[in-house]
Design a protein around this motif. Structure first.
Motif, short mmCIF file in Angstrom:
data_model
loop_
_atom_site.label_atom_id
_atom_site.label_comp_id
_atom_site.label_asym_id
_atom_site.label_seq_id
_atom_site.Cartn_x
_atom_site.Cartn_y
_atom_site.Cartn_z
N PRO A 75 -34.77 -34.75 -71.12
CA PRO A 75 -34.21 -33.43 -70.84
C PRO A 75 -35.27 -32.33 -70.96
O PRO A 75 -36.17 -32.40 -71.81
CB PRO A 75 -33.12 -33.27 -71.90
CG PRO A 75 -32.75 -34.66 -72.27
CD PRO A 75 -34.02 -35.45 -72.17
N PRO A 231 -24.35 -32.85 -63.54
CA PRO A 231 -23.89 -32.65 -64.92
C PRO A 231 -24.21 -31.24 -65.41
O PRO A 231 -25.34 -30.75 -65.25
CB PRO A 231 -24.66 -33.72 -65.70
CG PRO A 231 -24.86 -34.82 -64.70
CD PRO A 231 -25.08 -34.12 -63.39
N ALA A 232 -23.22 -30.60 -66.02
CA ALA A 232 -23.33 -29.18 -66.38
C ALA A 232 -24.49 -28.90 -67.33
O ALA A 232 -25.19 -27.88 -67.19
CB ALA A 232 -22.02 -28.70 -66.99
N GLU A 233 -24.73 -29.77 -68.29
CA GLU A 233 -25.81 -29.54 -69.25
C GLU A 233 -27.16 -29.56 -68.57
O GLU A 233 -28.04 -28.74 -68.88
CB GLU A 233 -25.76 -30.59 -70.37
CG GLU A 233 -26.80 -30.36 -71.45
CD GLU A 233 -26.71 -31.36 -72.59
OE1 GLU A 233 -27.50 -31.24 -73.55
OE2 GLU A 233 -25.86 -32.27 -72.53
N ARG A 234 -27.34 -30.48 -67.61
CA ARG A 234 -28.61 -30.56 -66.90
C ARG A 234 -28.86 -29.29 -66.09
O ARG A 234 -29.97 -28.76 -66.07
CB ARG A 234 -28.60 -31.79 -65.97
CG ARG A 234 -29.96 -32.13 -65.40
CD ARG A 234 -29.93 -33.50 -64.76
NE ARG A 234 -29.36 -33.46 -63.42
CZ ARG A 234 -29.00 -34.54 -62.73
NH1 ARG A 234 -29.09 -35.74 -63.29
NH2 ARG A 234 -28.52 -34.44 -61.50
N THR A 235 -27.80 -28.79 -65.43
CA THR A 235 -27.95 -27.56 -64.66
C THR A 235 -28.27 -26.38 -65.57
O THR A 235 -29.15 -25.56 -65.26
CB THR A 235 -26.67 -27.28 -63.86
OG1 THR A 235 -26.43 -28.36 -62.97
CG2 THR A 235 -26.80 -25.99 -63.06
N ALA A 236 -27.57 -26.28 -66.69
CA ALA A 236 -27.80 -25.16 -67.61
C ALA A 236 -29.24 -25.19 -68.14
O ALA A 236 -29.90 -24.14 -68.24
CB ALA A 236 -26.80 -25.21 -68.75
N ASN A 237 -29.74 -26.37 -68.49
CA ASN A 237 -31.11 -26.48 -68.99
C ASN A 237 -32.11 -26.00 -67.94
O ASN A 237 -33.09 -25.31 -68.26
CB ASN A 237 -31.42 -27.93 -69.36
CG ASN A 237 -30.76 -28.35 -70.67
OD1 ASN A 237 -30.40 -27.52 -71.49
ND2 ASN A 237 -30.61 -29.65 -70.85
#
Length: 341
Positions: A75, A231-237
């Motif tokens: 990540p 995936p939302a976390e990947r986009t936010a990162n």
């Protein structure tokens, strides 16, 4: 591709983080017959890798031991710390690279750590809205535009070698850019589209006629919202990792959108047509790009500033490398540059 200091030996590679991109790198390298090992913090993912015939040790230490090249594919927020850890565990001649979607932060970390002689920031411009090793494919990155960030000095040697490997094994179109130039271009090419896709899909999710909208949705809606499935976390990162540049480019997009809305509100058909004609030109340039070949040669040793300046200029102009041949006295690049519209 062979390491220059070990004639006749297979390249030994490690992949740290075996999700969609890392897993695809891992599977392609294994298919190519390289000595490759992959590590992931999730034991179940390591088991899946072994189930697909790939060596997947239990620890990072085992995975990177005695390797010529390590891909850092975890990540985005973890990359600086992972870089520091892997650097301590590998020999000074081991080339390090990453696949993160932003480059400035990890490039600055490499500079602080004194690793610019062997770390080459990288970003393959490919992916899917799915995630994990189960979605990975050895063909996912085939022919991808793959950004590499060359720096002046000894790092040029690592850049040259890695360029040749990526072209040979992935058929990559290597795009050389500075880290800041990459992040600025990626903001508009990749990151803002995630915002727009999320906005359209999110508004649909809240719409009173959501199910009717989805029933009518065709290519324009599907294409425009595809990356909202990431995936939302990947986009936010990704967005947070390039926040300032994303917000700047979003303001430019919003200004153009506001212009469209103003012309629609004013019932101004000629102005609306003119604005869409301008937009259509960019789309047509994307799908019908024509290129011309170029070759350049530089001294293998000495001052690399001219070489790096040419490389970065090539990427800024929309060009890419198709080969790199390293000789005892000179390095030869083959490249392609877009023909002006």
């Amino acid at each position: 591709m062979r390491m220059v200091d070990r004639p006749g030996a297979r390249v030994r590679v490690a992949v740290i983080g075996t999700g969609l991109i890392g897993g695809s790198v891992l599977l392609r390298l294994a298919d190519a017959g390289l000595d490759v090992a992959g590590w992931d913090p999730d034991p179940a993912t390591r088991d899946r890798a072994q189930g697909r015939g790939v060596v997947a040790p239990a620890t990072i230490e085992q995975t990177v031991a005695d390797r010529d090249l390590v891909f850092l594919c975890g990540p985005l927020p973890t990359l600086p710390d992972t870089l520091a850890r892997v650097a301590e565990l590998t020999a000074p001649g081991c080339v390090l690279t990453d696949v993160g979607s932003t480059k400035v932060e990890v490039a600055e970390a490499a500079d602080r750590l004194g690793l610019t002689d062997r770390f080459v920031p990288g970003h393959p411009m490919a992916g899917a809205e799915s995630a994990g090793l189960t979605a990975a494919s050895p063909a996912l990155l085939a022919g991808a535009a793959w950004v590499l960030c060359p720096m002046p000095g000894a790092a040029t040697d690592a850049f040259r070698w890695l360029t040749g490997l990526l072209v040979e094994l992935f058929g990559a179109r290597v795009v050389p850019m500075s880290a800041p130039a990459h992040d600025s271009a990626a903001a508009l090419a990749s990151h803002v589209p995630h915002l727009l896709a999320g906005a359209l899909a999110g508004a649909t999710q809240r719409a009173p006629l959501r199910d009717a909208v989805l029933a009518l949705a065709a290519g324009s809606f599907s294409d425009g919202t595809r990356v909202a499935g990431t995936p939302a976390e990947r986009t936010a990162n990704m967005l947070l990792g390039n926040r300032d540049r994303v917000l700047h480019e979003l303001a430019e997009v919003r200004a153009f959108l506001d212009g469209l809305a103003a012309e629609l509100r004013a019932d101004d058909a000629p102005a609306l047509i003119a604005r869409y004609t301008e937009a259509r030109a960019a789309r047509l340039a994307l799908v019908d790009r024509r290129f011309v070949g170029q070759a350049r040669e530089f001294p293998a040793g000495g001052d690399h500033d001219a070489e790096v300046t040419w490389l970065r200029g090539l990427g800024d102009a929309g060009g890419h490398l198709t080969g790199c041949r390293i000789g005892p006295d000179a390095v030869s690049y083959t490249a392609r540059l877009p023909v002006a519209d």
